[in-house]
Design a protein around this motif. Sequence first.
Motif, PDB file in Angstrom:
ATOM      1  N   THR A 228       0.829  -1.208   0.000  1.00  0.00           N
ATOM      2  CA  THR A 228       0.000   0.000   0.000  1.00  0.00           C
ATOM      3  C   THR A 228       0.862   1.255   0.000  1.00  0.00           C
ATOM      4  O   THR A 228       1.979   1.263   0.511  1.00  0.00           O
ATOM      5  CB  THR A 228      -0.925   0.067   1.225  1.00  0.00           C
ATOM      6  N   ILE A 229       0.325   2.291  -0.594  1.00  0.00           N
ATOM      7  CA  ILE A 229       0.820   3.659  -0.401  1.00  0.00           C
ATOM      8  C   ILE A 229      -0.344   4.439   0.174  1.00  0.00           C
ATOM      9  O   ILE A 229      -1.443   4.439  -0.393  1.00  0.00           O
ATOM     10  CB  ILE A 229       1.316   4.284  -1.718  1.00  0.00           C
ATOM     11  N   GLU A 230      -0.149   5.105   1.327  1.00  0.00           N
ATOM     12  CA  GLU A 230      -1.264   5.705   2.060  1.00  0.00           C
ATOM     13  C   GLU A 230      -0.816   6.924   2.875  1.00  0.00           C
ATOM     14  O   GLU A 230      -0.937   6.932   4.102  1.00  0.00           O
ATOM     15  CB  GLU A 230      -1.905   4.667   2.973  1.00  0.00           C
ATOM     16  N   PRO A 231      -0.316   7.957   2.225  1.00  0.00           N
ATOM     17  CA  PRO A 231       0.203   9.105   2.979  1.00  0.00           C
ATOM     18  C   PRO A 231      -0.859   9.823   3.792  1.00  0.00           C
ATOM     19  O   PRO A 231      -1.993  10.016   3.344  1.00  0.00           O
ATOM     20  CB  PRO A 231       0.759  10.019   1.883  1.00  0.00           C
ATOM     21  N   MET A 232      -0.489  10.199   5.006  1.00  0.00           N
ATOM     22  CA  MET A 232      -1.316  11.018   5.880  1.00  0.00           C
ATOM     23  C   MET A 232      -0.743  12.430   5.848  1.00  0.00           C
ATOM     24  O   MET A 232       0.416  12.629   6.211  1.00  0.00           O
ATOM     25  CB  MET A 232      -1.317  10.448   7.295  1.00  0.00           C
ATOM     26  N   ILE A 233      -1.551  13.380   5.410  1.00  0.00           N
ATOM     27  CA  ILE A 233      -1.095  14.738   5.135  1.00  0.00           C
ATOM     28  C   ILE A 233      -1.840  15.709   6.052  1.00  0.00           C
ATOM     29  O   ILE A 233      -3.076  15.665   6.131  1.00  0.00           O
ATOM     30  CB  ILE A 233      -1.337  15.111   3.658  1.00  0.00           C
ATOM     31  N   SER A 234      -1.099  16.582   6.732  1.00  0.00           N
ATOM     32  CA  SER A 234      -1.698  17.465   7.741  1.00  0.00           C
ATOM     33  C   SER A 234      -1.513  18.936   7.396  1.00  0.00           C
ATOM     34  O   SER A 234      -0.546  19.317   6.727  1.00  0.00           O
ATOM     35  CB  SER A 234      -1.093  17.175   9.118  1.00  0.00           C
ATOM     36  N   GLN A 235      -2.434  19.767   7.912  1.00  0.00           N
ATOM     37  CA  GLN A 235      -2.364  21.208   7.659  1.00  0.00           C
ATOM     38  C   GLN A 235      -1.207  21.867   8.387  1.00  0.00           C
ATOM     39  O   GLN A 235      -0.615  22.819   7.893  1.00  0.00           O
ATOM     40  CB  GLN A 235      -3.674  21.877   8.092  1.00  0.00           C
ATOM     41  N   GLY A 236      -0.916  21.401   9.598  1.00  0.00           N
ATOM     42  CA  GLY A 236       0.127  22.022  10.407  1.00  0.00           C
ATOM     43  C   GLY A 236       1.304  21.101  10.609  1.00  0.00           C
ATOM     44  O   GLY A 236       1.962  20.676   9.659  1.00  0.00           O
ATOM     45  N   THR A 237       1.575  20.742  11.857  1.00  0.00           N
ATOM     46  CA  THR A 237       2.715  19.903  12.167  1.00  0.00           C
ATOM     47  C   THR A 237       2.523  18.472  11.662  1.00  0.00           C
ATOM     48  O   THR A 237       1.402  17.989  11.545  1.00  0.00           O
ATOM     49  CB  THR A 237       2.974  19.873  13.684  1.00  0.00           C
ATOM     50  N   TRP A 238       3.639  17.797  11.400  1.00  0.00           N
ATOM     51  CA  TRP A 238       3.585  16.386  11.030  1.00  0.00           C
ATOM     52  C   TRP A 238       3.491  15.481  12.259  1.00  0.00           C
ATOM     53  O   TRP A 238       3.225  14.288  12.143  1.00  0.00           O
ATOM     54  CB  TRP A 238       4.828  15.988  10.227  1.00  0.00           C
ATOM     55  N   GLN A 239       3.685  16.056  13.427  1.00  0.00           N
ATOM     56  CA  GLN A 239       3.725  15.242  14.647  1.00  0.00           C
ATOM     57  C   GLN A 239       2.324  14.831  15.092  1.00  0.00           C
ATOM     58  O   GLN A 239       1.343  15.520  14.808  1.00  0.00           O
ATOM     59  CB  GLN A 239       4.435  16.008  15.752  1.00  0.00           C
TER      60      GLN A 239
END
Length: 376
Positions: free
Chosen positions: A314-325
């Motif tokens: 799988t490729i399944e990136p989780m992308i966030s508006q602010g911090t990656w933490q």
Amino acid sequence: MAATSVHLCLTPECGKPAGLQCPTCMKLGIEGSFFCSQECFKGSWSNHKLMHKNAADSSDTTTSTFNPWPWFEFTGRLRPFLQTPRRTVPAHISRPDYAASGIPESERESKRANVMKILSPTEIQGMRTACKYTREVLDLAAAAVKPGVTGDEIDRIVHEACIERNCYPSPLNYVNFPKSCCVSVNEVICHGIPDKRELEDGDICNVDISVYHNGYHGDANETFFVGKSVDDASRHLVKAAYECMMKGIAIVHPGERYRNVGNEIQKHAQLNDVSVVRTYCGHGINQLFHTLPNVPHYSKNKAVGIMKAGHTFTIEPMISQGTWQDVTWPDEWTAVTADGKRSAQFEHTLLVTDTGCDILTLRTDNDGMPHFMTQQ
């Protein structure tokens, strides 16, 4: 115990027709608490009675939040809601090794062997079928995502759709996960546990579907707009998350290093002023739900391995508006952004071919476009 219409017994791994409902659950408005006999009810009592306490902590079991962790500092606005009992799977449906124990022993053995499996033509066909059903179930879940619908209702739809296709919902009891899919809203990055919270106009909602069919797992997810009031920043985030996944998929071919997937994703994320979550990654998938290779989504990672024809992952990136933490709630599953800002995710299961890759969980209509592109 009151006699009611026939359901399936709530006792894990029983699965017999059940016509007896817990009287306390009936008073508290807890749905789905059916047992086949007094013996099953008494045998499940130590765990079942905890639901009564949770329900009593909430004055309205369908719309009010309760606080099971008064010491915990939430990072955003989302709060846990009441959960319904774990759903059961009929005995005739084949299931993975963790279905009863919660422990994926075969995955642990595979990690010790440290081998990336190359699938045979027969195994590839098994994967294609499992992924076909995964897509069908995800499309049904997509149709249910609307204001006023609860995560628990989406889980019910998913669970029943799996059973209709003779599939076991892969998340169910995987390392004791209590539901049949993941529903992750707003600041939830992944692994949200479906509960009685109603989706609100303006939310974004990810539904992650995995099914197990005749010995093979499929895995896919999409993020959806809820209602008509999703703000422009959230729309930009969801679009960027999808594009990041597709950038990673675009380089999949024999001979490519798995570590390079993260370079493509990170590059596109930075161009769109969003961040890439580092804690969670893509993974090999076949007869095992999670196995080698590990596929990080950020750049300069140290993932090992080279793509070969017959690999499925799988490729399944989780992308966030602010911090990656990220921060994990005390339920030990729900991962949220550390700053409370929103996060979006997309996922496909892929097969490396001789010339590139097949997207096994691609949508079969609308030229394969994700659902958010057709939402107004």
